[in-house]
Write an enzyme that holds these catalytic residues in place. Structure first.
Site, mmCIF file in Angstrom:
data_model
loop_
_atom_site.group_PDB
_atom_site.id
_atom_site.type_symbol
_atom_site.label_atom_id
_atom_site.label_comp_id
_atom_site.label_asym_id
_atom_site.label_seq_id
_atom_site.Cartn_x
_atom_site.Cartn_y
_atom_site.Cartn_z
ATOM 1 N N GLU A 18 41.925 37.949 36.352
ATOM 2 C CA GLU A 18 40.657 37.906 37.105
ATOM 3 C C GLU A 18 40.042 39.052 36.117
ATOM 4 O O GLU A 18 40.241 39.472 35.381
ATOM 5 C CB GLU A 18 41.390 39.571 37.932
ATOM 6 C CG GLU A 18 40.731 39.841 39.691
ATOM 7 C CD GLU A 18 40.354 38.568 40.858
ATOM 8 O OE1 GLU A 18 39.968 37.825 40.679
ATOM 9 O OE2 GLU A 18 41.650 38.689 40.898
ATOM 10 N N THR A 20 37.098 37.316 34.720
ATOM 11 C CA THR A 20 37.482 36.601 33.411
ATOM 12 C C THR A 20 36.282 35.522 33.964
ATOM 13 O O THR A 20 35.874 34.540 32.205
ATOM 14 C CB THR A 20 39.036 35.733 32.892
ATOM 15 O OG1 THR A 20 39.528 35.058 34.169
ATOM 16 C CG2 THR A 20 39.661 36.304 32.396
ATOM 17 N N ASP A 21 35.912 35.368 34.710
ATOM 18 C CA ASP A 21 35.458 33.544 34.913
ATOM 19 C C ASP A 21 33.870 34.251 34.904
ATOM 20 O O ASP A 21 32.858 33.223 33.994
ATOM 21 C CB ASP A 21 35.558 33.560 36.609
ATOM 22 C CG ASP A 21 34.974 34.318 37.493
ATOM 23 O OD1 ASP A 21 34.693 35.586 36.637
ATOM 24 O OD2 ASP A 21 34.424 34.194 38.831
ATOM 25 N N GLY A 108 34.334 40.618 52.936
ATOM 26 C CA GLY A 108 34.254 41.843 51.392
ATOM 27 C C GLY A 108 35.393 41.587 51.643
ATOM 28 O O GLY A 108 35.637 42.735 50.815
ATOM 29 N N ALA A 109 36.434 40.858 51.362
ATOM 30 C CA ALA A 109 38.460 41.703 50.656
ATOM 31 C C ALA A 109 39.447 40.582 50.112
ATOM 32 O O ALA A 109 39.983 41.105 49.656
ATOM 33 C CB ALA A 109 38.846 41.484 52.685
ATOM 34 N N LEU A 111 39.004 37.811 49.759
ATOM 35 C CA LEU A 111 39.150 36.020 49.406
ATOM 36 C C LEU A 111 38.078 35.158 49.690
ATOM 37 O O LEU A 111 38.413 34.012 50.106
ATOM 38 C CB LEU A 111 40.318 36.416 50.747
ATOM 39 C CG LEU A 111 41.209 37.335 50.755
ATOM 40 C CD1 LEU A 111 41.809 37.272 52.305
ATOM 41 C CD2 LEU A 111 42.457 37.146 50.138
ATOM 42 N N ASP A 154 35.305 31.621 42.138
ATOM 43 C CA ASP A 154 35.877 31.179 43.668
ATOM 44 C C ASP A 154 34.537 29.584 44.048
ATOM 45 O O ASP A 154 34.759 29.489 44.865
ATOM 46 C CB ASP A 154 34.191 32.026 44.765
ATOM 47 C CG ASP A 154 34.821 33.699 44.407
ATOM 48 O OD1 ASP A 154 36.293 34.033 43.389
ATOM 49 O OD2 ASP A 154 34.225 34.969 44.848
HETATM 50 C C1 GLA Z 1 34.637 38.214 42.517
HETATM 51 C C2 GLA Z 1 33.618 37.115 42.086
HETATM 52 C C3 GLA Z 1 34.099 35.691 41.251
HETATM 53 C C4 GLA Z 1 35.254 36.388 40.114
HETATM 54 C C5 GLA Z 1 35.948 38.405 40.902
HETATM 55 C C6 GLA Z 1 37.072 38.768 39.646
HETATM 56 O O1 GLA Z 1 34.873 37.091 43.328
HETATM 57 O O2 GLA Z 1 32.376 36.050 42.972
HETATM 58 O O3 GLA Z 1 33.345 35.289 40.454
HETATM 59 O O4 GLA Z 1 34.023 37.822 38.993
HETATM 60 O O5 GLA Z 1 35.464 38.919 41.235
HETATM 61 O O6 GLA Z 1 38.381 38.122 39.146
#
Ligand code: GLA
Length: 346
Positions: A18, A20-21, A108-109, A111, A154
């Site tokens: 989390e 990290t992207d 906004g949860a 997912l 995502d």
């Molecule tokens: C959101 C962002 C993702 C990622 C996460 C955290 O979902 O859309 O790109 O940065 O937060 O890991």
């Protein structure tokens, strides 16, 4: 009436990796069966799209020639339609018409409701290309709608998923390795129902903090545990420690799943949550309590917040049935690893 062009794109639950992207790091998500369906009815001669969503009473109208700028997208009303406007601006569809959007993801949860919306819409409007290009195109749309940079997690997860597998993502190389999810475990998503308006501001703040840390020690994705000690600023040091250790946890999580060491996988999820709460400060006391109460249940191997944080969902890894009847009235889902975004029969 002719049949619409329809597409479905799944949401995702991130099992580990989390925040990290956006520094090109590693993540380990899995697509879920909840998602967004878009059905496009082209209209001959029309130069605009009318977008209707069951969730909102007002339809949105987006001209096909909307310029791909944050300003043009931000002017779109109603505001829910900015993500649609951004997709239109980026993919420049050839035909106008009506799009009907339906979905069952909580908004906004954590997912990926926005990525799932973007991908379903892009495919229904005729976008063609391999999953990786679909993901980067929709990431561009996300950035236009969001107003600043975001990661690829995502979109890449929703575009590339395969039924039965989770994915080891390298967010710099944009490579995807499919890893089978062992049958002898359950992945349970629980919605805290907490939604925080600060999430977007804090997200941008964290991204800038990572950039500042990289000024001192170089790319965090190449960092080894302990490298962050060279950062004198305490706050930036903690942010870097989260990212560097989280990338390492993703590698170990993948190995643990492949070796069937589910207890180790669960422990890594617990450690990820602690790191997000203490070093990265994206948890809340509500999420911490929920994670704590899940971990206290016999048969739960690990639990953590999933997504950007500041509310939203948590994910637990458990022995089959361990959480049955233990979640009170909280909304929850048993997540089965689902396939990726695709056209579906109209
Ligand atoms: C959101 C962002 C993702 C990622 C996460 C955290 O979902 O859309 O790109 O940065 O937060 O890991």
């Amino acid at each position: 009436m002719t049949r619409p062009i329809a597409a479905f794109a799944p949401g995702r639950v991130n099992l580990i990796g989390e925040h990290t992207d956006y520094t090109g790091g590693l993540a380990f998500p899995m697509a879920i069966s909840l998602g967004t369906r878009a059905a496009f009815h082209p209209r001959v001669g029309s130069r605009q799209l009318e977008i209707r969503s069951r969730l909102f009473s007002e339809a949105a109208f987006v001209p096909l020639d909307l310029p791909p700028t944050t300003e043009a997208v931000a002017r779109t009303e109603p505001s829910w339609a900015r993500y649609a406007a951004a997709v239109v601006a980026v993919i420049e569809p050839a035909r106008g018409g009506v799009v009907e959007v339906t979905g069952d993801l909580p908004i906004g949860a954590g997912l990926s409701s926005s990525a799932s919306f973007e991908l379903a819409l892009a495919l229904a409007l005729g976008y063609e290309g391999p999953p990786r290009s679909l993901a980067t195109t929709c990431q561009r749309a996300e950035e236009l709608a969001f107003g600043s940079k975001t990661g690829i997690l995502d979109q890449l997860a929703s575009a590339s998923a395969r039924e039965g597998s989770a994915m080891f993502l390298d967010c710099k190389e944009l490579t995807v390795e499919h890893v089978a999810v062992p049958g002898e475990l359950e992945i349970v998503i629980v919605d805290s129902k907490e939604r925080r308006a600060v999430a977007e501001t804090a997200y941008e703040e964290r991204r800038l903090e990572c950039m500042a840390a990289e000024q001192v020690i170089g790319p965090l994705r190449d960092g080894r545990p302990g490298d962050e000690k060279a950062i004198s600023d305490r706050l930036l040091r903690r942010r870097a420690r989260h990212v560097i250790s989280e990338n390492e946890r993703v590698r170990r999580f993948k190995r643990a799943l492949e070796e069937g060491d589910l207890a180790a996988a669960g422990r890594l999820m617990d450690e990820s949550h602690e790191s997000l709460a203490r070093d990265y400060e994206v948890s809340t006391s509500g999420l911490d309590d929920l994670v704590g109460s899940l971990r206290a249940v016999e048969g739960v191997l690990g639990a953590r917040l999933t997504g950007a944080g500041f509310g939203g969902c948590v994910v637990a890894l458990s022995r089959p049935g361990a959480l049955a009847g233990r979640l009170g009235g909280r909304p929850h889902w048993l997540a089965e690893p689902a396939g990726g975004a695709q056209l579906t029969p109209g």
